[in-house]
Design an enzyme around this catalytic site. Structure first.
Site, PDB file in Angstrom:
ATOM      1  N   HIS A  67       0.869  -1.186   0.000  1.00 53.99           N
ATOM      2  CA  HIS A  67       0.000   0.000   0.000  1.00 53.99           C
ATOM      3  C   HIS A  67       0.902   1.232   0.000  1.00 53.99           C
ATOM      4  CE1 HIS A  67      -3.057   2.917   1.088  1.00 53.99           C
ATOM      5  NE2 HIS A  67      -3.988   1.978   1.038  1.00 53.99           N
ATOM      6  N   THR A 139     -13.535  23.707 -51.277  1.00 53.44           N
ATOM      7  CA  THR A 139     -14.495  22.881 -50.564  1.00 53.44           C
ATOM      8  C   THR A 139     -14.519  21.523 -51.252  1.00 53.44           C
ATOM      9  OG1 THR A 139     -16.339  23.703 -51.915  1.00 53.44           O
ATOM     10  CG2 THR A 139     -15.906  24.845 -49.849  1.00 53.44           C
ATOM     11  N   HIS A 140     -14.556  20.476 -50.467  1.00 54.59           N
ATOM     12  CA  HIS A 140     -14.437  19.100 -50.978  1.00 54.59           C
ATOM     13  C   HIS A 140     -13.117  18.896 -51.714  1.00 54.59           C
ATOM     14  CE1 HIS A 140     -18.799  18.678 -50.213  1.00 54.59           C
ATOM     15  NE2 HIS A 140     -18.886  19.886 -50.718  1.00 54.59           N
ATOM     16  N   SER A 262      15.519   8.403 -46.300  1.00 58.37           N
ATOM     17  CA  SER A 262      16.765   7.651 -46.246  1.00 58.37           C
ATOM     18  C   SER A 262      17.189   7.166 -47.629  1.00 58.37           C
ATOM     19  CB  SER A 262      16.607   6.454 -45.308  1.00 58.37           C
ATOM     20  OG  SER A 262      15.644   5.546 -45.829  1.00 58.37           O
ATOM     21  N   LYS A 267      13.369  14.363 -51.247  1.00 55.29           N
ATOM     22  CA  LYS A 267      12.141  14.467 -50.467  1.00 55.29           C
ATOM     23  C   LYS A 267      12.205  15.568 -49.407  1.00 55.29           C
ATOM     24  CE  LYS A 267       8.977  12.263 -50.637  1.00 55.29           C
ATOM     25  NZ  LYS A 267       8.676  10.923 -50.062  1.00 55.29           N
ATOM     26  N   GLU A 274       2.778  15.638 -39.548  1.00 58.98           N
ATOM     27  CA  GLU A 274       2.403  14.237 -39.380  1.00 58.98           C
ATOM     28  C   GLU A 274       2.630  13.780 -37.941  1.00 58.98           C
ATOM     29  OE1 GLU A 274       3.244  12.831 -43.984  1.00 58.98           O
ATOM     30  OE2 GLU A 274       4.781  12.506 -42.468  1.00 58.98           O
ATOM     31  N   ASN A 275       3.682  14.282 -37.323  1.00 60.63           N
ATOM     32  CA  ASN A 275       3.929  14.002 -35.912  1.00 60.63           C
ATOM     33  C   ASN A 275       2.789  14.543 -35.058  1.00 60.63           C
ATOM     34  OD1 ASN A 275       5.221  15.459 -33.280  1.00 60.63           O
ATOM     35  ND2 ASN A 275       6.147  13.458 -33.588  1.00 60.63           N
TER      36      ASN A 275
END
Length: 432
Positions: A67, A139-140, A262, A267, A274-275
């Protein structure tokens, strides 16, 4: 929380050292409360002045006692003499644990409020910087009409402001002291002791509890933080959509020695956004657990206790980390004005369709909306099919039956789409 996503200010607050030091503070305040009622002799409190948290000794005791709070109080009691009888007098474990946890939540909220204010300032600065920058609205995912880029940042600013208001309400409900005893009925202590502890810690009062602070308070707090995370993901999604190769209007900053892949040296990926998206989902994953924790047996059980030890420190660590990372991302955005203007040009001014429609309906009482709409729609389809300028197609298809050439010419001014922006900003930022 793993080091990768650690917010040091939050880690310090929720460290074992600080948590148990806060437990000690609560225990000492309860004793002081008894002193104020004349139950505990003031001279006996001198023994409490040098009490220290010995984590190793506590851990050793807990192995046998099974405890943590009993191990804690016995660890403290070993440091003093008969005065230890006043420790934990009339209270139960969760009086200490919940009050201390709510106090640590308060400290975490203060950190979050500070970084949220920094984010607000960043968004406000961006809103004014790009107030008059046209950008194609969608939009869309399809071209609509141009709008102000600054309005996007102003929109986020307003949403964060609403989230701060929700956080303020959650703070009022969660930042409370609970010193009400084993069943929450104060049978073995006095209400004045709870008042004393609350005042000393700058907390509100838990107006009515059982053996625990009711977990609807925690569920609401977690839902507010999850809602904030949903705003962060919304913002990060917008950045990711703009950074796509075929759009390339807005992108994250890219450091000189940064690498995007990598295997593919060319890129440049929206890794920060995204993180933010991924960790926002992590924050929202706690919502169900928060609501399930409100369902405890009778006056209490401990089915909530184990997961809260993980959830509450983690949710604050992540939400503060997210706020800081989002702020850094916004401060380093690259706004590709050339690409923005290129897309506006490539739309062949088709985005004036509603402007033309509205003007004709206001100024021609003898036409129906349906007939004018169908005529303009036919022209827009021709414009899209032939890549011709919308105004030219209107002229070719007989717009003169609705408008004079002078009227038509007056309608094709891109500044039209910014005409109300100053009024909007005055509404939003009048007092800021």
């Amino acid at each position: 929380m793993i080091k990768r996503y650690e917010a040091q200010a939050i880690s310090k607050i929720w460290s074992d050292k600080n948590k148990y030091q806060t437990w000690l503070e609560v225990e000492k305040l309860v004793v002081e409360g008894w002193v104020s009622l004349g139950v505990v002799p003031k001279k006996d409190t001198k023994a409490y002045a040098n009490l220290k948290v010995d984590l190793d000794r506590m851990a050793e005791l807990e192995k046998t006692l099974k405890h943590d709070v009993v191990a804690f109080t016995r660890m403290l009691g070993e440091q003093i003499g008969l005065e230890s009888r006043w420790l934990h007098l009339g209270i139960t474990s969760t009086d200490v644990v919940d009050t201390a946890q709510n106090y640590l939540i308060k400290q975490s909220n203060l950190v979050l409020e500070q970084v949220l204010q920094t984010l607000q300032t960043t968004l406000k600065n961006l809103a004014f910087k790009y107030e008059n920058q046209l950008i194609m609205g969608r939009t869309h995912g399809i071209y609509g009409e141009p709008t102000s880029l600054g309005l996007k940042f102003a929109l986020w600013h307003e949403e964060i402001k609403r989230q701060q208001q929700r956080l303020t309400l959650a703070r009022q409900q969660i930042e409370v002291a609970k010193i009400s005893g084993s069943m929450g009925n104060y049978a073995n202590l006095e209400l004045e002791i709870e008042d004393y502890v609350a005042n000393a810690l700058g907390l509100g009062l838990d107006s009515l509890s059982t053996q625990v602070t009711q977990r609807d308070r925690h569920a609401f707090l977690i839902s507010v933080l999850a809602n904030l995370a949903s705003t962060y993901e919304k913002m990060s999604t917008e950045i990711r959509l703009f950074q796509r190769s075929e759009v390339n209007e807005i992108s994250e900053g890219f450091a000189p020695n940064q690498k995007g892949s990598s295997s593919m040296p060319h890129k440049k990926n929206p890794i920060s956004s995204e993180n933010i998206a991924g960790l926002s989902r992590y924050v929202r994953s706690f919502v169900t657990m928060g609501y399930e924790n409100n369902n405890l047996w009778h006056e209490r059980d401990i089915s909530h206790s184990s997961n809260e030890r993980l959830v509450i420190p983690d949710i604050y660590a992540v939400i503060v980390y997210l706020t800081n990372r989002l702020n850094d991302t916004l401060n380093n955005l690259y706004i590709n004005k050339e690409q923005i203007n290129k897309h506006l040009s490539e739309a062949h001014r088709i985005y004036f369709s509603q402007r033309v429609l509205t003007y004709i309906l206001i100024n021609n009482p003898d036409v129906t909306r349906e007939s004018v709409y169908d005529f303009i729609q036919k022209c827009t389809h021709e414009c899209l099919a032939s890549n011709q300028d919308f105004k030219l197609v209107l002229e070719q298809q007989g717009i003169e039956k609705y408008l004079s050439q002078k009227e038509l010419d007056s309608l094709f001014d891109d500044k039209f789409f910014l005409r109300q922006v100053p009024k909007i900003y005055k509404r939003l930022f009048a007092n800021k």
